[in-house]
Every structure is written in C-alpha cells, then in structure tokens.
Design an enzyme around this catalytic site. Sequence first.
Site, mmCIF file in Angstrom:
data_model
loop_
_atom_site.group_PDB
_atom_site.id
_atom_site.type_symbol
_atom_site.label_atom_id
_atom_site.label_comp_id
_atom_site.label_asym_id
_atom_site.label_seq_id
_atom_site.Cartn_x
_atom_site.Cartn_y
_atom_site.Cartn_z
ATOM 1 N N GLU A 1 42.630 27.934 33.588
ATOM 2 C CA GLU A 1 43.811 27.138 33.247
ATOM 3 C C GLU A 1 44.994 28.074 33.001
ATOM 4 O OE1 GLU A 1 42.661 23.071 31.570
ATOM 5 O OE2 GLU A 1 42.686 24.442 29.892
ATOM 6 N N HIS B 1 40.139 27.042 24.659
ATOM 7 C CA HIS B 1 41.330 26.418 25.243
ATOM 8 C C HIS B 1 42.574 27.199 24.811
ATOM 9 C CE1 HIS B 1 44.476 23.520 26.169
ATOM 10 N NE2 HIS B 1 43.622 22.976 27.018
ATOM 11 N N ASN C 1 40.243 16.218 28.943
ATOM 12 C CA ASN C 1 40.490 16.745 27.595
ATOM 13 C C ASN C 1 41.550 15.856 26.958
ATOM 14 O OD1 ASN C 1 41.133 18.165 25.305
ATOM 15 N ND2 ASN C 1 42.031 19.929 26.377
ATOM 16 N N SER D 1 48.025 20.456 34.801
ATOM 17 C CA SER D 1 48.793 19.408 35.481
ATOM 18 C C SER D 1 48.081 18.864 36.719
ATOM 19 C CB SER D 1 50.205 19.911 35.812
ATOM 20 O OG SER D 1 50.896 20.236 34.608
ATOM 21 N N GLY E 1 50.273 20.999 30.832
ATOM 22 C CA GLY E 1 51.190 20.032 30.235
ATOM 23 C C GLY E 1 52.634 20.205 30.669
ATOM 24 N N LYS F 1 42.540 15.844 23.950
ATOM 25 C CA LYS F 1 43.270 16.555 22.885
ATOM 26 C C LYS F 1 43.402 15.670 21.635
ATOM 27 C CE LYS F 1 45.662 19.057 26.493
ATOM 28 N NZ LYS F 1 46.750 19.931 26.860
ATOM 29 N N GLU G 1 45.382 26.292 23.844
ATOM 30 C CA GLU G 1 46.023 25.801 22.616
ATOM 31 C C GLU G 1 45.291 26.334 21.390
ATOM 32 O OE1 GLU G 1 46.005 21.667 23.747
ATOM 33 O OE2 GLU G 1 47.458 22.134 25.307
HETATM 34 C C1 PEP Z 1 44.489 21.004 29.450
HETATM 35 O O1 PEP Z 1 45.036 20.970 28.371
HETATM 36 O O2 PEP Z 1 43.319 21.419 29.540
HETATM 37 C C2 PEP Z 1 45.242 20.556 30.624
HETATM 38 C C3 PEP Z 1 44.859 20.980 31.788
HETATM 39 O O3 PEP Z 1 46.328 19.715 30.403
HETATM 40 P P1 PEP Z 1 47.264 19.013 31.513
HETATM 41 O O4 PEP Z 1 46.356 18.434 32.561
HETATM 42 O O5 PEP Z 1 48.013 17.963 30.783
HETATM 43 O O6 PEP Z 1 48.139 20.088 32.075
#
Ligand code: PEP
Length: 255
Positions: free
Chosen positions: A168, A96, A10, A214, A174, A12, A98
Amino acid sequence: MSRRPIIAGNWKMNLTVAEGLALASGVRDRCNRFRGIDVVVGPAAMALHPIIKRLDGSAIGVAAQNCHWADKGAYTGELSPVQLAEVGCTHVIIGHSERRTLFGETDENVGKKARALHDHGLIPIICIGETLAEREAGATIDVVRRQLDAAIAPLEGDELARSVVAYEPVWAIGTGKTATPEQAQEVHAAIRGRLAEAAGKDVAEQVRIQYGGSVKPTNIRALMAQPDIDGALVGGASLDSDSFARIVSFKEDAD
Ligand code: PEP
C-alpha cells in the site's frame, strides 16, 4: 502458479455496529456466491463478534484491524490474538500505514504480531509501503524490503506461504491517487523476489500480495491483470456493499 485472489475491506474507524451489520449482510448477499476468490471484511473491534455471527455459514472471512502480540496481560486498550481467534476472526491487518504513522507501529512490532497470529491460527495481512517523499527519493524498494524483512523474519516457510502481504503506497491511501498497474507490479515483483531470497521460490510463489490504495470498481481489473497482484486491500470503496461487490467480481467468471 495461479494464486487464489483475495479481496479484503478495511472499514477503519467507520460505522456503528448496526451500520456494520447492515454492510456485512449486503456483502454476504452480493459476494458469497463467488467461489474462486477469498473475500474478507475488516470491521471495527466492537463489531467483530456480531458481524462474525451474522456471517456464520458464509465463506466470508473477518479481519481485525490490529492486535497485540501477547496472549494476555496489562496492555490497556489492546486485543490479543487469543481473543480474536476465540470470537472467530480469520485474518488480522497488521502494520497498516495509519498505525505506523499515527500510533508508532514499528517494523519490529509487526514481526512480533505476525509471529503471534500464526501461533493462534490467524492469517496476518502484512501492510508495507512507501511515503511520497520516499518514492521521490528513489527509496521505494529499500523501504518495502526493510518493512517486509522485519515482518517475516520470525516466520517459518509454511507460515509465510499462508500469510498475505499488502503493498500500500502511503501516497495512494485515501487520496484517490492509485499507483498505475505498472508501478504496482514493479513493487509486487520486487516483494516476491525478496520473499524468494528469504524463503525460497516455492514459498514466494504461494504468498498472495494485495495492492491497496484507492482501489475502485473502475481500476481493479487492470490491477488484477498484473502477474504479481493477487488481490486488493480496499478502504473507502469497501464501505458500500455494491462497490465492494463490483471489486470482488472483477472478472465475470469469478464464480
Ligand atoms: C487502506 O487504508 O488500506 C486503503 C487502501 O484505503 P483506500 O482504499 O481508501 O485508499
């Protein structure tokens, strides 16, 4: 049953079109040889079409990061599943965290999007996950069940079997904090249990459940060793083709 792993990046709201094309080429060069795994990249909307053309002839899928549920209409700024299918997207990330926290995405809308995507032959990557406050209040399983139920309610069993769920935990996105493999497995098992209640064990066994939060080359192997973790949705570490390829090649015999 053995499910084919799926690793998706992703990206973003990162990278220009030129930078995205360079990253897509790097992912193609490093990842296209792996045969036992599905690999998907998720560029920003304006880069979807050129990147799909760049990846033409490879086995790498391309995901949009969001969509509307209507085929067309007066929805300024939105993209429809018809438009995303036309340019050659294979997957669409929906729900997601966000989008849920910053842009008012609701459980009900995620279900409408999942329905619309299957109507146009696109695979939804349905994101669900609890916040830190919800985890600390002991509400993790209730939250992911509520989000999952709403997302899958409009789907037939065969559509659900083709869908991807991404667990997630919001506190791990992040932040550099990864759920331990055991913490993730506990929730993945609960998700699969809920899928079985909703659509039967056969369907539940086919659904691929990704972990996201992460994920890095250094933690992917332990996560993938868990029985109900079938892949990863990767944010930050997907922006570098070398680190993404090291995640994709989490097992040396992946090809
Ligand atoms: C995400 O935004 O789907 C995500 C998992 O981000 P990160 O790997 O940076 O934590």
